[in-house]
Design a protein around this motif. Structure first.
Motif, mmCIF file in Angstrom:
data_model
loop_
_atom_site.group_PDB
_atom_site.id
_atom_site.type_symbol
_atom_site.label_atom_id
_atom_site.label_comp_id
_atom_site.label_asym_id
_atom_site.label_seq_id
_atom_site.Cartn_x
_atom_site.Cartn_y
_atom_site.Cartn_z
ATOM 1 N N VAL A 250 0.838 -1.198 0.000
ATOM 2 C CA VAL A 250 0.000 0.000 0.000
ATOM 3 C C VAL A 250 0.875 1.251 0.000
ATOM 4 O O VAL A 250 0.582 2.244 -0.702
ATOM 5 C CB VAL A 250 -0.949 -0.017 1.214
ATOM 6 N N ALA A 251 1.967 1.234 0.758
ATOM 7 C CA ALA A 251 2.868 2.387 0.804
ATOM 8 C C ALA A 251 3.560 2.612 -0.539
ATOM 9 O O ALA A 251 3.852 3.757 -0.907
ATOM 10 C CB ALA A 251 3.904 2.189 1.901
ATOM 11 N N ASP A 252 3.806 1.550 -1.305
ATOM 12 C CA ASP A 252 4.440 1.660 -2.622
ATOM 13 C C ASP A 252 3.436 1.902 -3.743
ATOM 14 O O ASP A 252 3.814 1.852 -4.928
ATOM 15 C CB ASP A 252 5.244 0.392 -2.930
ATOM 16 N N ASP A 253 2.145 2.153 -3.376
ATOM 17 C CA ASP A 253 1.070 2.419 -4.354
ATOM 18 C C ASP A 253 0.797 1.226 -5.259
ATOM 19 O O ASP A 253 0.268 1.392 -6.365
ATOM 20 C CB ASP A 253 1.409 3.649 -5.215
ATOM 21 N N CYS A 254 1.153 0.029 -4.828
ATOM 22 C CA CYS A 254 0.793 -1.170 -5.590
ATOM 23 C C CYS A 254 -0.643 -1.601 -5.312
ATOM 24 O O CYS A 254 -1.252 -2.308 -6.126
ATOM 25 C CB CYS A 254 1.752 -2.313 -5.249
ATOM 26 N N LEU A 255 -1.188 -1.213 -4.171
ATOM 27 C CA LEU A 255 -2.565 -1.503 -3.775
ATOM 28 C C LEU A 255 -3.228 -0.209 -3.322
ATOM 29 O O LEU A 255 -2.560 0.694 -2.797
ATOM 30 C CB LEU A 255 -2.594 -2.533 -2.633
ATOM 31 N N PRO A 256 -4.539 -0.096 -3.496
ATOM 32 C CA PRO A 256 -5.236 1.110 -3.027
ATOM 33 C C PRO A 256 -5.306 1.147 -1.502
ATOM 34 O O PRO A 256 -5.293 0.106 -0.847
ATOM 35 C CB PRO A 256 -6.627 0.972 -3.656
ATOM 36 N N VAL A 281 -2.441 -1.536 11.593
ATOM 37 C CA VAL A 281 -1.664 -0.813 12.612
ATOM 38 C C VAL A 281 -0.495 -0.075 11.971
ATOM 39 O O VAL A 281 -0.206 1.091 12.298
ATOM 40 C CB VAL A 281 -1.172 -1.797 13.693
ATOM 41 N N LEU A 282 0.197 -0.717 11.036
ATOM 42 C CA LEU A 282 1.342 -0.082 10.391
ATOM 43 C C LEU A 282 0.927 1.103 9.526
ATOM 44 O O LEU A 282 1.654 2.108 9.428
ATOM 45 C CB LEU A 282 2.093 -1.114 9.533
ATOM 46 N N LEU A 283 -0.237 1.001 8.892
ATOM 47 C CA LEU A 283 -0.684 2.083 8.016
ATOM 48 C C LEU A 283 -1.236 3.268 8.789
ATOM 49 O O LEU A 283 -1.167 4.409 8.303
ATOM 50 C CB LEU A 283 -1.744 1.558 7.033
ATOM 51 N N ASN A 284 -1.790 3.037 9.988
ATOM 52 C CA ASN A 284 -2.435 4.101 10.758
ATOM 53 C C ASN A 284 -1.518 4.754 11.789
ATOM 54 O O ASN A 284 -1.939 5.692 12.465
ATOM 55 C CB ASN A 284 -3.671 3.558 11.472
ATOM 56 N N MET A 285 -0.265 4.276 11.927
ATOM 57 C CA MET A 285 0.616 4.923 12.899
ATOM 58 C C MET A 285 1.098 6.263 12.338
ATOM 59 O O MET A 285 0.993 6.543 11.130
ATOM 60 C CB MET A 285 1.807 4.011 13.215
ATOM 61 N N LYS A 286 1.629 7.095 13.197
ATOM 62 C CA LYS A 286 2.054 8.423 12.805
ATOM 63 C C LYS A 286 3.218 8.329 11.821
ATOM 64 O O LYS A 286 4.193 7.620 12.049
ATOM 65 C CB LYS A 286 2.484 9.207 14.047
ATOM 66 N N HIS A 287 3.072 9.055 10.709
ATOM 67 C CA HIS A 287 4.038 9.006 9.609
ATOM 68 C C HIS A 287 4.236 7.556 9.147
ATOM 69 O O HIS A 287 5.361 7.141 8.832
ATOM 70 C CB HIS A 287 5.395 9.596 10.029
ATOM 71 N N GLY A 288 3.132 6.810 9.089
ATOM 72 C CA GLY A 288 3.226 5.381 8.772
ATOM 73 C C GLY A 288 3.725 5.113 7.369
ATOM 74 O O GLY A 288 4.548 4.205 7.155
ATOM 75 N N ILE A 289 3.270 5.898 6.381
ATOM 76 C CA ILE A 289 3.679 5.653 4.997
ATOM 77 C C ILE A 289 5.179 5.862 4.836
ATOM 78 O O ILE A 289 5.863 5.127 4.114
ATOM 79 C CB ILE A 289 2.889 6.585 4.047
ATOM 80 N N VAL A 290 5.723 6.875 5.517
ATOM 81 C CA VAL A 290 7.157 7.132 5.411
ATOM 82 C C VAL A 290 7.960 6.059 6.142
ATOM 83 O O VAL A 290 9.005 5.597 5.652
ATOM 84 C CB VAL A 290 7.488 8.530 5.983
#
Length: 452
Positions: A250-256, A281-290
């Motif tokens: 999801v972070a690499d924009d391979c999935l929505p 949990v990983l996607l919703n943490m603070k600055h998770g995408i980075v």
């Protein structure tokens, strides 16, 4: 007697037959014949032995009837079977042999056109139009698995994504099987190191958009979530690892971003729900995408030296407190820096000198022996670590005056355990500067309590 010049004697007769001794001549003709016979070589005719004649007589008897000599003579050059059996049909259906016209009726199947370009009767103008169509082979799951697995395993060793993509494009995999590529890559990375999982995430990101579409990527993770119960049997940490792969995709924009939320409440498998919770949990943490760019950590030698030294010192301190050799070994292997294990030997030896007690020396010797026996730390890394301690002893003495004595006692303990070589033990550094008692000692060297 006759009146001729040559005297001719009558040959004696016995029982109506003439007897001709060798020393008697009966006529001029016989004299000439004898002279001719004496000048030529007389060869004896070769005749078969009685055993061969008896065998031939037995073979000439068929069903109780004796074959005639004429039949046997004709059978010599005959093409029919000599055992008297056979189908009674001509060879090759009558179409074989020199000068034959072919099998009866073969002229009915002849066509006026000749398709062989090497035939003298070939005419290129009379040939019809041939259409060549491309036929793509059907890919099966077993064929795809045997083809892709060696390719993906090789990639985990060299990390060349371009080579993998070129090979996959040459394979011309059908659209219905493209989703199997990310699925197989993640399945292989479940029981691999963190650095190899990072390589798998990079491969998935490079495949997206060129070979694998977003729908096919979503189908790959869907198959993994459905098969997660089976994958957990081989890799118990598969739910957590798959959740990390899912969040990284999801972070690499391979999935929505809505992909994880779309599965909530729809899966009954507890392992699949655990994987989705981990990704959420990983996607919703603070600055998770980075932060997800380093979800697998920084691999091995790519990390700074100061960071590795800090980790090793913390590892040794925790070990001296708990005494758990297995946990210390696992933490050392997770660092993935086998070329930097000499730092652990150096830091451990310095820590023993600084603590200056028997318990720390015995525990550290126990750890070093376990790592050396299991080849986690190789012999050259062990030697390099101790040599670094030898070279740094003048500086260590500034903080620990009795460092030479403490090092000598620790080296003796390591030599008894068997992982310190004789040559390295013999090269122990000597005391750098003699320290004397200031008053009334008579030149006596001050002694220290070692490992008290």
């Amino acid at each position: 007697m006759m009146s001729n010049d040559v005297q001719v004697l009558e040959a004696p007769q016995q029982n109506g037959e003439l007897q001709n001794p060798d020393n008697v001549l009966f006529s001029p003709e016989s004299l000439e014949n004898r002279m001719i016979k004496e000048g030529r070589i007389i060869r004896k005719a070769k005749r078969p032995s009685k055993a061969i004649q008896k065998k031939d007589e037995e073979n000439n008897v068929l069903n109780g009837d004796i074959l005639s000599k004429a039949v046997i003579a004709n059978a010599k050059n005959s093409r029919k079977p000599r055992n008297g059996k056979g189908r009674g049909l001509p060879k090759k259906g009558g179409a074989g042999g020199k000068g034959t016209w072919g099998a009866p009726g073969s002229e009915l199947f002849e066509t006026p056109e000749c398709s062989d370009s090497h035939d003298p009767n070939y005419d290129s103008d009379s040939q019809g139009v041939y259409v060549v169509k491309r036929v793509d082979p059907e890919w099966t799951d077993n064929t795809l698995k045997t083809t892709l697995e060696p390719l993906l395993q090789e990639y985990l060793e060299n990390g060349d994504t371009g080579d993998v993509m070129d090979t996959i494009q040459e394979l011309n995999i059908s659209k219905s099987h493209v989703h199997r590529i990310p699925e197989m890559a993640i399945s292989l990375a479940l029981d691999r190191k963190a650095s190899q999982r990072e390589m798998t995430s990079v491969l998935i990101s490079d495949l997206y958009g060129t070979i694998v579409t977003q729908e096919e990527m979503a189908k790959s993770f869907h198959e993994l979530l459905n098969n997660l119960s089976d994958l957990t049997l081989d890799a118990p940490e598969a739910p957590s690892i798959l959740g990390q792969f899912l969040a990284r995709a999801v972070a690499d924009d391979c999935l929505p971003p809505k992909y994880v939320a779309s599965y909530k409440g729809k899966l009954e498998c507890p392992h699949a729900r655990s994987a989705l919770d981990k990704a959420d949990v990983l996607l919703n943490m603070k600055h998770g995408i980075v932060r997800l760019d380093n979800v697998w950590g920084v691999g091995g030698g790519n990390r700074p030296v100061k960071y590795l030294i800090k980790k090793m010192v913390l590892l040794l301190k925790e070990y001296l407190s708990s005494g758990d050799v297995a946990e210390a070994t696992r933490c050392l292997q997770e660092l993935e820096v086998p070329h930097f294990h000499h730092e652990l030997v150096y830091e451990g030896t310095v820590m023993v000198i600084e603590r200056s007690n028997v318990r720390a020396a015995e525990q550290m010797a126990k750890l070093f022996k376990s790592l050396y026996t299991t080849t986690v730390i190789t012999a050259d890394q062990m030697v390099q670590g101790f040599k670094r301690v030898y070279d740094a002893m003048p500086e260590i003495c500034l903080d620990v005056p009795s460092a030479y004595v403490l090092l000598e006692h620790f080296a003796e303990l390591c030599h008894k355990e068997g992982f310190l070589s004789n040559g390295l033990y013999a090269n122990l550094p000597s005391r750098g500067r003699k320290r004397f008692v200031s008053e009334g000692d008579g030149g006596r060297v001050k002694s220290v309590e070692a490992l008290h």
